[in-house]
Design a protein around this motif. Sequence first.
Motif, short mmCIF file in Angstrom:
data_model
loop_
_atom_site.label_atom_id
_atom_site.label_comp_id
_atom_site.label_asym_id
_atom_site.label_seq_id
_atom_site.Cartn_x
_atom_site.Cartn_y
_atom_site.Cartn_z
N LEU A 66 0.92 -1.17 -0.06
CA LEU A 66 -0.01 -0.05 0.00
C LEU A 66 0.76 1.30 -0.05
CD1 LEU A 66 -2.79 -1.18 2.49
CD2 LEU A 66 -2.55 -1.28 0.16
N GLY A 67 2.19 1.23 0.49
CA GLY A 67 2.71 2.30 0.77
C GLY A 67 4.41 1.85 1.12
N LEU A 68 5.19 2.66 0.74
CA LEU A 68 6.81 2.43 0.96
C LEU A 68 7.23 3.84 1.31
CD1 LEU A 68 8.96 0.56 0.32
CD2 LEU A 68 8.98 1.29 -1.98
N TYR A 69 8.13 3.69 2.29
CA TYR A 69 9.32 4.72 2.74
C TYR A 69 10.59 4.18 2.11
CZ TYR A 69 12.37 7.33 5.60
OH TYR A 69 13.33 8.24 6.10
N GLU A 81 -15.52 5.67 1.82
CA GLU A 81 -14.94 5.94 2.88
C GLU A 81 -13.82 5.10 3.27
OE1 GLU A 81 -18.21 5.17 2.28
OE2 GLU A 81 -19.08 7.11 1.93
N LEU A 82 -14.12 3.94 3.19
CA LEU A 82 -12.97 2.98 3.62
C LEU A 82 -11.59 3.17 2.89
CD1 LEU A 82 -12.08 0.69 5.59
CD2 LEU A 82 -12.85 -0.82 3.35
N VAL A 83 -11.69 3.90 1.64
CA VAL A 83 -10.33 4.17 0.83
C VAL A 83 -9.79 5.26 1.58
CG1 VAL A 83 -9.62 5.19 -1.34
CG2 VAL A 83 -11.36 3.51 -1.50
N VAL A 84 -10.75 6.45 2.06
CA VAL A 84 -10.33 7.53 2.78
C VAL A 84 -9.35 7.02 4.06
CG1 VAL A 84 -10.87 9.52 4.23
CG2 VAL A 84 -11.91 9.02 1.90
N GLU A 85 -9.99 6.09 4.96
CA GLU A 85 -9.45 5.53 6.00
C GLU A 85 -8.15 4.84 5.60
OE1 GLU A 85 -10.66 2.13 9.11
OE2 GLU A 85 -12.14 3.03 8.43
N GLU A 86 -8.16 4.08 4.61
CA GLU A 86 -6.85 3.30 4.27
C GLU A 86 -5.61 4.19 3.95
OE1 GLU A 86 -5.79 0.47 5.08
OE2 GLU A 86 -8.12 -0.27 6.02
N VAL A 87 -6.18 5.08 3.18
CA VAL A 87 -5.01 6.10 2.64
C VAL A 87 -4.52 7.01 3.77
CG1 VAL A 87 -4.80 8.54 1.46
CG2 VAL A 87 -6.07 6.54 0.29
N GLU A 88 -5.24 7.20 4.80
CA GLU A 88 -4.62 8.18 5.96
C GLU A 88 -3.96 7.21 7.08
OE1 GLU A 88 -6.83 10.06 9.93
OE2 GLU A 88 -7.68 10.73 8.15
N ILE A 89 -4.26 5.82 7.06
CA ILE A 89 -3.53 4.95 7.67
C ILE A 89 -2.23 4.84 7.03
CG2 ILE A 89 -3.34 2.47 8.61
CD1 ILE A 89 -6.24 2.60 9.10
N THR A 90 -2.32 4.62 5.79
CA THR A 90 -0.98 4.18 4.96
C THR A 90 -0.06 5.47 4.90
OG1 THR A 90 -2.10 2.86 3.54
CG2 THR A 90 0.00 3.56 2.83
N VAL A 142 0.16 7.91 7.37
CA VAL A 142 0.51 8.06 8.91
C VAL A 142 1.88 6.97 8.94
CG1 VAL A 142 0.15 7.74 11.25
CG2 VAL A 142 -1.42 9.10 9.79
N HIS A 143 1.50 5.54 8.40
CA HIS A 143 2.44 4.58 8.67
C HIS A 143 3.73 4.85 8.09
CE1 HIS A 143 3.19 0.11 8.77
NE2 HIS A 143 4.10 0.60 7.95
N GLU A 144 3.65 5.43 6.69
CA GLU A 144 4.81 5.80 6.07
C GLU A 144 5.73 7.03 6.76
OE1 GLU A 144 6.05 3.50 4.35
OE2 GLU A 144 4.08 2.53 4.14
N ILE A 145 4.94 8.04 7.18
CA ILE A 145 5.68 9.16 7.76
C ILE A 145 6.21 8.62 9.20
CG2 ILE A 145 5.05 11.35 9.07
CD1 ILE A 145 2.99 11.99 6.44
N ASP A 193 9.03 1.86 13.91
CA ASP A 193 9.26 0.43 13.40
C ASP A 193 7.89 -0.14 12.99
OD1 ASP A 193 8.64 -0.96 15.57
OD2 ASP A 193 10.85 -1.55 15.82
N ASP A 194 7.76 -1.10 11.98
CA ASP A 194 6.31 -1.80 11.81
C ASP A 194 5.80 -2.26 13.17
OD1 ASP A 194 6.05 -1.26 9.08
OD2 ASP A 194 7.31 -2.87 8.37
N GLU A 195 6.70 -3.09 13.86
CA GLU A 195 6.10 -3.62 15.10
C GLU A 195 5.32 -2.61 16.17
OE1 GLU A 195 7.82 -5.76 19.11
OE2 GLU A 195 8.83 -6.06 17.50
N ARG A 196 6.04 -1.46 16.14
CA ARG A 196 5.23 -0.23 16.95
C ARG A 196 4.09 0.04 16.20
NH1 ARG A 196 3.55 1.53 21.38
NH2 ARG A 196 3.63 3.69 21.82
N LEU A 197 4.11 0.30 14.91
CA LEU A 197 2.95 0.89 14.16
C LEU A 197 1.90 -0.30 14.39
CD1 LEU A 197 4.85 2.29 11.26
CD2 LEU A 197 3.46 3.69 12.95
N HIS A 198 2.16 -1.39 14.12
CA HIS A 198 1.17 -2.40 14.30
C HIS A 198 0.36 -2.41 15.94
CE1 HIS A 198 1.34 -4.60 10.67
NE2 HIS A 198 2.81 -4.53 10.62
N ALA A 199 1.36 -2.20 16.73
CA ALA A 199 0.57 -1.88 18.19
C ALA A 199 -0.24 -0.61 18.26
CB ALA A 199 1.92 -1.92 19.08
N LEU A 200 0.15 0.23 17.49
CA LEU A 200 -0.45 1.55 17.52
C LEU A 200 -1.84 1.49 16.61
CD1 LEU A 200 2.46 4.13 17.73
CD2 LEU A 200 0.95 3.50 19.50
N GLY A 201 -2.10 0.48 15.91
CA GLY A 201 -3.09 0.15 14.86
C GLY A 201 -2.87 0.93 13.62
#
Length: 120
Positions: free
Chosen positions: A47-50, A89-98, A100-103, A110-118
């Motif tokens: 979905l996204g890449l840093y 609405e779900l696209v908006v939500e997934e884009v926002e999550i992605t 935030v995840h990449e930022i 790291d990914d482990e902490r991001l998963h813990a944060l949702g």
Amino acid sequence: MLEMTREEFEELVAQALDRIPPELTRLMDNVAVFVEDEPSADDPELLGLYEGTPLTERGEWYAGALPDRITIYRGPTLRMVEREEGGRELVVEEVEITVVHEIAHHFGIDDERLHALGYG
């Protein structure tokens, strides 16, 4: 696949970036955000890449480096939302999550902490 033009998707990414608190965006340094239709064939559901050097790992050697790159992928996002029988609405939500995840990766989270944060 759920229909959404590249321009509409880019606007959702821009809106997600606008929702990042200003106190965080002020700390972002030497990073650019892009939208692409598809990731490489090696990871077609990405979905996204840093790509870059997180702020936490930069040192004196970093001066003059090319900008870090955050890429948000339209195709996999739309396919995932369609599989989940979601709409815009779900696209908006997934884009926002992605976004935030990449930022967060830019900030060294790291990914482990991001998963813990949702934000996995």
